[in-house]
Design a protein around this motif. Structure first.
Motif, PDB file in Angstrom:
ATOM      1  N   ASN A  19       7.189 -42.351  37.287  1.00 10.12           N
ATOM      2  CA  ASN A  19       7.633 -43.543  38.010  1.00 10.12           C
ATOM      3  C   ASN A  19       8.331 -44.542  37.091  1.00 10.12           C
ATOM      4  OD1 ASN A  19       6.373 -42.338  40.183  1.00 10.12           O
ATOM      5  ND2 ASN A  19       4.541 -43.589  40.026  1.00 10.12           N
ATOM      6  N   ASP A  20       7.788 -44.752  35.903  1.00 11.29           N
ATOM      7  CA  ASP A  20       8.399 -45.695  34.965  1.00 11.29           C
ATOM      8  C   ASP A  20       9.805 -45.251  34.568  1.00 11.29           C
ATOM      9  OD1 ASP A  20       6.071 -47.156  35.064  1.00 11.29           O
ATOM     10  OD2 ASP A  20       5.322 -46.480  33.121  1.00 11.29           O
ATOM     11  N   GLN A  21       9.967 -43.958  34.302  1.00 10.85           N
ATOM     12  CA  GLN A  21      11.286 -43.421  33.938  1.00 10.85           C
ATOM     13  C   GLN A  21      12.258 -43.585  35.103  1.00 10.85           C
ATOM     14  OE1 GLN A  21      11.225 -39.372  32.485  1.00 10.85           O
ATOM     15  NE2 GLN A  21      13.444 -39.163  32.669  1.00 10.85           N
ATOM     16  N   ALA A  22      11.779 -43.371  36.324  1.00 11.63           N
ATOM     17  CA  ALA A  22      12.635 -43.528  37.501  1.00 11.63           C
ATOM     18  C   ALA A  22      13.158 -44.957  37.602  1.00 11.63           C
ATOM     19  CB  ALA A  22      11.862 -43.156  38.767  1.00 11.63           C
ATOM     20  N   ILE A  23      12.276 -45.927  37.400  1.00  6.36           N
ATOM     21  CA  ILE A  23      12.691 -47.334  37.460  1.00  6.36           C
ATOM     22  C   ILE A  23      13.686 -47.629  36.346  1.00  6.36           C
ATOM     23  CG2 ILE A  23      11.904 -49.725  37.213  1.00  6.36           C
ATOM     24  CD1 ILE A  23       9.242 -48.731  38.548  1.00  6.36           C
ATOM     25  N   GLU A  24      13.373 -47.186  35.156  1.00  2.00           N
ATOM     26  CA  GLU A  24      14.232 -47.473  33.999  1.00  2.00           C
ATOM     27  C   GLU A  24      15.635 -46.895  34.183  1.00  2.00           C
ATOM     28  OE1 GLU A  24      15.419 -49.354  30.858  1.00  2.00           O
ATOM     29  OE2 GLU A  24      13.360 -49.552  31.535  1.00  2.00           O
ATOM     30  N   GLU A  25      15.723 -45.678  34.687  1.00  2.00           N
ATOM     31  CA  GLU A  25      17.013 -44.993  34.780  1.00  2.00           C
ATOM     32  C   GLU A  25      17.797 -45.315  36.056  1.00  2.00           C
ATOM     33  OE1 GLU A  25      16.451 -40.790  34.245  1.00  2.00           O
ATOM     34  OE2 GLU A  25      15.547 -41.048  32.267  1.00  2.00           O
ATOM     35  N   LEU A  26      17.101 -45.572  37.160  1.00  2.00           N
ATOM     36  CA  LEU A  26      17.774 -45.624  38.458  1.00  2.00           C
ATOM     37  C   LEU A  26      17.881 -47.014  39.065  1.00  2.00           C
ATOM     38  CD1 LEU A  26      16.145 -42.432  39.995  1.00  2.00           C
ATOM     39  CD2 LEU A  26      18.391 -42.628  38.910  1.00  2.00           C
ATOM     40  N   TYR A  27      17.106 -47.969  38.584  1.00  2.00           N
ATOM     41  CA  TYR A  27      17.101 -49.302  39.183  1.00  2.00           C
ATOM     42  C   TYR A  27      18.067 -50.238  38.469  1.00  2.00           C
ATOM     43  CZ  TYR A  27      13.068 -48.681  42.290  1.00  2.00           C
ATOM     44  OH  TYR A  27      12.238 -48.291  43.311  1.00  2.00           O
ATOM     45  N   ALA A  28      18.729 -51.089  39.244  1.00  2.00           N
ATOM     46  CA  ALA A  28      19.591 -52.134  38.686  1.00  2.00           C
ATOM     47  C   ALA A  28      18.712 -53.216  38.063  1.00  2.00           C
ATOM     48  CB  ALA A  28      20.454 -52.745  39.788  1.00  2.00           C
ATOM     49  N   ASP A  29      19.261 -53.929  37.082  1.00  2.00           N
ATOM     50  CA  ASP A  29      18.497 -54.999  36.425  1.00  2.00           C
ATOM     51  C   ASP A  29      18.072 -56.088  37.403  1.00  2.00           C
ATOM     52  OD1 ASP A  29      18.665 -53.737  33.961  1.00  2.00           O
ATOM     53  OD2 ASP A  29      20.428 -54.879  33.326  1.00  2.00           O
ATOM     54  N   ASN A  30      18.882 -56.323  38.431  1.00  2.00           N
ATOM     55  CA  ASN A  30      18.608 -57.404  39.385  1.00  2.00           C
ATOM     56  C   ASN A  30      18.018 -56.889  40.702  1.00  2.00           C
ATOM     57  OD1 ASN A  30      20.929 -56.107  40.244  1.00  2.00           O
ATOM     58  ND2 ASN A  30      21.963 -57.980  40.886  1.00  2.00           N
ATOM     59  N   VAL A  31      17.328 -55.766  40.674  1.00  2.00           N
ATOM     60  CA  VAL A  31      16.754 -55.163  41.867  1.00  2.00           C
ATOM     61  C   VAL A  31      15.804 -56.136  42.579  1.00  2.00           C
ATOM     62  CG1 VAL A  31      14.820 -54.093  40.632  1.00  2.00           C
ATOM     63  CG2 VAL A  31      15.637 -53.083  42.775  1.00  2.00           C
ATOM     64  N   VAL A  32      15.755 -56.026  43.899  1.00  2.00           N
ATOM     65  CA  VAL A  32      14.830 -56.804  44.716  1.00  2.00           C
ATOM     66  C   VAL A  32      13.930 -55.810  45.453  1.00  2.00           C
ATOM     67  CG1 VAL A  32      14.618 -58.392  46.667  1.00  2.00           C
ATOM     68  CG2 VAL A  32      16.465 -58.695  45.006  1.00  2.00           C
ATOM     69  N   SER A  33      12.611 -56.003  45.331  1.00  2.00           N
ATOM     70  CA  SER A  33      11.642 -55.109  45.942  1.00  2.00           C
ATOM     71  C   SER A  33      10.777 -55.892  46.924  1.00  2.00           C
ATOM     72  CB  SER A  33      10.773 -54.471  44.851  1.00  2.00           C
ATOM     73  OG  SER A  33       9.847 -53.568  45.419  1.00  2.00           O
ATOM     74  N   ARG A  34      10.610 -55.331  48.131  1.00  2.00           N
ATOM     75  CA  ARG A  34       9.836 -56.025  49.168  1.00  2.00           C
ATOM     76  C   ARG A  34       8.697 -55.145  49.666  1.00  2.00           C
ATOM     77  NH1 ARG A  34      15.031 -57.955  49.929  1.00  2.00           N
ATOM     78  NH2 ARG A  34      15.172 -60.212  50.150  1.00  2.00           N
ATOM     79  N   GLU A  35       7.553 -55.767  49.836  1.00  2.00           N
ATOM     80  CA  GLU A  35       6.371 -55.165  50.449  1.00  2.00           C
ATOM     81  C   GLU A  35       6.141 -55.906  51.770  1.00  2.00           C
ATOM     82  OE1 GLU A  35       4.384 -52.695  48.963  1.00  2.00           O
ATOM     83  OE2 GLU A  35       5.482 -52.618  47.077  1.00  2.00           O
ATOM     84  N   PRO A  36       5.233 -55.431  52.622  1.00  2.00           N
ATOM     85  CA  PRO A  36       4.996 -56.114  53.887  1.00  2.00           C
ATOM     86  C   PRO A  36       4.604 -57.588  53.716  1.00  2.00           C
ATOM     87  CG  PRO A  36       4.008 -53.959  53.946  1.00  2.00           C
ATOM     88  CD  PRO A  36       4.467 -54.189  52.526  1.00  2.00           C
ATOM     89  N   LYS A  37       4.995 -58.387  54.707  1.00  2.00           N
ATOM     90  CA  LYS A  37       4.703 -59.820  54.706  1.00  2.00           C
ATOM     91  C   LYS A  37       3.203 -60.041  54.565  1.00  2.00           C
ATOM     92  CE  LYS A  37       5.857 -63.985  57.312  1.00  2.00           C
ATOM     93  NZ  LYS A  37       6.473 -64.693  56.226  1.00  2.00           N
ATOM     94  N   GLY A  38       2.850 -60.933  53.649  1.00  2.00           N
ATOM     95  CA  GLY A  38       1.449 -61.249  53.412  1.00  2.00           C
ATOM     96  C   GLY A  38       0.790 -60.436  52.302  1.00  2.00           C
ATOM     97  N   SER A  39       1.480 -59.417  51.803  1.00  2.00           N
ATOM     98  CA  SER A  39       0.897 -58.628  50.712  1.00  2.00           C
ATOM     99  C   SER A  39       1.025 -59.395  49.397  1.00  2.00           C
ATOM    100  CB  SER A  39       1.580 -57.265  50.598  1.00  2.00           C
ATOM    101  OG  SER A  39       2.903 -57.402  50.148  1.00  2.00           O
TER     102      SER A  39
END
Length: 120
Positions: A19-39
């Motif tokens: 998972n860490d390698q996936a984030i490092e290689e595939l995610y943009a530096d300014n990525v926005v990640s959302r979980e359900p409201k209230g989490s």
């Protein structure tokens, strides 16, 4: 990379537990990640913060009994996956969860992800 290539690479790395390698290689530096409201992690911004969120989740898990990740469904700039996990958490005990994960790709990088699941 195309959206399909990003999707395929993410699935491969996550299925391998990288998972860490996936984030490092595939995610943009300014990525926005959302979980359900209230989490606890309703909105996370930036690659470093997303990596930290993933690490925090990994540290909360005592044991993973099973985990599956579907093949991606790809549209032009988006793809989605189904993730099923049966895990025992250090603070919450054993829980099964099924979620839909939606990703947006721009210039060969994931710029946004959003996770849909029921809490509780």
């Amino acid at each position: 990379m195309t959206t399909q290539e990003v999707a395929d690479q993410l699935v491969q790395l996550c299925r391998e537990g990288k998972n860490d390698q996936a984030i490092e290689e595939l995610y943009a530096d300014n990525v926005v990640s959302r979980e359900p409201k209230g989490s606890d992690m309703e909105l996370t911004e930036g690659k470093t913060a997303v990596k930290n969120k993933t690490l925090q989740w990994e540290e909360s898990v005592q044991e993973i009994h099973s985990a599956t990740l579907s093949d991606p469904i790809v549209a032009e700039h988006h793809f989605s996956l189904v993730m099923d996990i049966d895990a025992t958490y250090k603070e919450h005990g054993r829980m099964k969860m099924s979620e839909i994960c939606v990703y947006e790709v721009k210039d060969g990088k994931i710029v946004a992800d959003e996770f849909f699941y029921r809490m509780g």
